[in-house]
Design a protein around this motif. Structure first.
Motif, PDB file in Angstrom:
ATOM      1  N   GLY A   1     -15.783 -25.607  14.349  1.00 34.04           N
ATOM      2  CA  GLY A   1     -16.905 -26.368  13.814  1.00 34.04           C
ATOM      3  C   GLY A   1     -17.523 -27.310  14.820  1.00 34.04           C
TER       4      GLY A   1
ATOM      5  N   HIS B   1     -20.105 -31.366  10.604  1.00 32.01           N
ATOM      6  CA  HIS B   1     -19.764 -31.412  12.032  1.00 32.01           C
ATOM      7  C   HIS B   1     -20.989 -31.795  12.868  1.00 32.01           C
TER       8      HIS B   1
ATOM      9  N   VAL C   1     -17.059 -19.344  11.607  1.00 25.27           N
ATOM     10  CA  VAL C   1     -16.739 -20.741  11.908  1.00 25.27           C
ATOM     11  C   VAL C   1     -15.400 -21.080  11.256  1.00 25.27           C
TER      12      VAL C   1
ATOM     13  N   ALA D   1     -28.961 -26.650   8.869  1.00 23.91           N
ATOM     14  CA  ALA D   1     -27.696 -25.958   8.607  1.00 23.91           C
ATOM     15  C   ALA D   1     -27.510 -25.740   7.115  1.00 23.91           C
TER      16      ALA D   1
ATOM     17  N   ALA E   1     -24.723 -17.836  14.702  1.00 18.89           N
ATOM     18  CA  ALA E   1     -23.334 -18.296  14.683  1.00 18.89           C
ATOM     19  C   ALA E   1     -22.374 -17.179  14.281  1.00 18.89           C
TER      20      ALA E   1
ATOM     21  N   ASP F   1      -9.781 -25.624   6.834  1.00 17.45           N
ATOM     22  CA  ASP F   1     -11.073 -25.348   6.214  1.00 17.45           C
ATOM     23  C   ASP F   1     -10.821 -25.202   4.714  1.00 17.45           C
TER      24      ASP F   1
ATOM     25  N   VAL G   1     -20.435 -26.953   8.349  1.00 11.93           N
ATOM     26  CA  VAL G   1     -21.095 -27.032   9.655  1.00 11.93           C
ATOM     27  C   VAL G   1     -21.978 -28.270   9.723  1.00 11.93           C
TER      28      VAL G   1
ATOM     29  N   LEU H   1     -19.420 -25.377  17.706  1.00  9.85           N
ATOM     30  CA  LEU H   1     -20.737 -24.900  17.286  1.00  9.85           C
ATOM     31  C   LEU H   1     -21.724 -26.059  17.201  1.00  9.85           C
ATOM     32  N   ALA H   2     -21.314 -27.171  16.599  1.00 11.20           N
ATOM     33  CA  ALA H   2     -22.207 -28.331  16.474  1.00 11.20           C
ATOM     34  C   ALA H   2     -22.623 -28.838  17.849  1.00 11.20           C
TER      35      ALA H   2
ATOM     36  N   LEU I   1     -29.773 -22.512  11.954  1.00 11.60           N
ATOM     37  CA  LEU I   1     -28.548 -21.725  12.074  1.00 11.60           C
ATOM     38  C   LEU I   1     -28.783 -20.327  11.534  1.00 11.60           C
TER      39      LEU I   1
ATOM     40  N   SER J   1     -11.607 -27.079  12.720  1.00 14.42           N
ATOM     41  CA  SER J   1     -11.937 -27.782  13.955  1.00 14.42           C
ATOM     42  C   SER J   1     -10.904 -28.855  14.222  1.00 14.42           C
TER      43      SER J   1
END
Length: 405
Positions: A278, A65, A235, A143, A232, A245, A62, A281-282, A182, A238
């Motif tokens: 990812g 990102h 995740v 994060a 969150a 991932d 995270v 969320l960022a 986060l 992305s």
């Protein structure tokens, strides 16, 4: 460093034991004015046109990102990352190594990497370097932290919560700063008294810590601190990583793997899988931090319902009790679990796998998932990701070798 943000000793334990956040006590000494882009009409600190953003945990999935999105954001003037040097690698080298491992492109010309350790007083920096950061940073985004479900709340109390307080103290030094951390929807499993006395994969030290962090944030915000938490969901990959991932840390993927191997998923019209990519969320975190009126709490999630999930993966939908019985019959200790060449080690490994399966699918899992997705309801419509769908989950699963191509 002067201690300005305090958690009354034992108040978090009392709140957890009595299942009531009103017993959690926080205190701010000499609270500064609110900061930067989020400063409201009643605040004395002026807005900053192009703020300097400090991102912590930047070598994680995270965090990378966040760095990538922040470096590409023209609203941000500078991006700073504090990363602990390790294994002979400097902070910058560790960022480069992590970005390469996850396949994320970073604009390193826009990112200042600082060798430091946020778990140490003053981040382990020279006093002059710490003072410089305190005078230059406008927004702090945290994060960093472990996501282990095996550690006790005491561990997280001594690490994550202590760091949270230390970061709030840093935000009160020099230039006023807003603080964005986060959290996790895992903290939403605590709804009734019995939940606080359960111990398991979901009711663990990590989830308890996230519950405490949420209520600490509420308490500090009510006292005037410019503090915000983003709870969150799972995740996934992305677009920046082609939906891969490499770490595959999240239990969501393990749930997908079990369902895919069985060819079944439980039939619950209310089941929702709370997920987010990812970069989405960022972007949500940064948009909130740069907003003129940032939310104290956010629950961004993109939900894939059970019917769409089953159709996309070609799974049979069966009642929850039937699904769970079939799962446990498939994953149980048998003679085949023991390798005669290494009987003790193989038996221990098989027992751990059985325990993990039962922990991942407790008897009330559908209720827990509904509790989590209900918490995300207020922010669900505020988050958009045109690509994310049940079909894309199949693509993600194949990219991550959860499913065969």
């Amino acid at each position: 460093m002067t201690t300005r943000h305090r958690l009354t000793p034992g108040s978090d334990i009392k709140a957890l034991l009595l299942a009531d956040p009103k017993h959690l006590r926080t205190e701010i000494i000499d609270a500064p004015p609110k900061a930067g882009p989020g400063a409201g009409p009643g605040d004395t600190a002026p807005s900053v046109e192009r703020p300097t953003v400090l991102i912590l945990g930047g070598n994680g999935f995270v965090g990378l990102h966040l760095l990538a999105e922040a470096a590409d954001d023209e609203r941000i003037g500078r991006v700073v990352a504090i990363v602990r040097a390790s294994g002979g690698l400097s902070a910058r080298d560790r960022l480069v190594d992590a970005a390469r491992r996850f396949g994320i492109a970073l604009d390193l010309d826009r990112i200042e990497a600082v060798d430091g350790d946020i778990n140490r007083p003053g981040f382990g920096l020279a006093e002059s370097d710490h003072a410089r950061l305190a005078d230059e940073i406008d927004i702090v985004v945290n994060a960093a932290g472990s996501t282990s479900h095996a550690r006790s709340y005491r561990h997280y109390r001594d690490t994550a919560i202590a760091t949270y307080l230390r970061l709030l103290d840093f935000c009160a030094l020099g230039r006023p700063k807003s603080f964005h951390t986060l959290g996790s929807l895992g903290g939403e499993v605590y709804k009734g008294l019995a939940d606080f006395y359960r111990i398991g994969f979901y009711h663990c030290g990590y989830s308890r810590m996230k519950w405490v962090v949420k209520h600490m944030t509420r308490s500090f915000a009510a006292q005037g601190a410019d503090v915000h938490v983003v709870m969150a969901p799972y995740v996934l990959g992305s677009r920046r990583t082609a939906y891969r991932d490499p770490a595959l840390r999240y239990s969501f993927w393990q749930m997908v793997l079990f369902c895919a191997r069985m060819g079944r998923v439980w039939d619950d019209e209310n089941i929702l899988f709370p997920i987010i990519s990812g970069e989405t969320l960022a972007r949500t975190v940064l948009d909130n931090a740069l907003s003129d009126a940032p939310k104290t709490e956010m629950y961004p999630a993109l939900d894939v319902d059970g019917a769409a999930f089953a159709e996309a993966f070609g799974l049979e939908r069966v009642p929850w009790p039937d699904f769970r019985r079939a799962l446990f019959r498939r994953h149980r200790l048998t003679r085949r679990s023991i390798d005669p060449r290494r009987p003790v080690a193989s038996l221990r490994g098989a027992a751990r796998q059985v325990a993990y399966t039962r922990g991942l699918f407790p008897s009330d899992l559908p209720r827990l998932m509904r509790s989590v997705t209900t918490a995300a309801e207020p922010d669900r419509l505020a988050v958009s990701h045109p690509d994310l769908s049940a079909e894309l989950l199949v693509k993600c699963a194949r990219a991550n070798r959860i499913l065969r191509r």
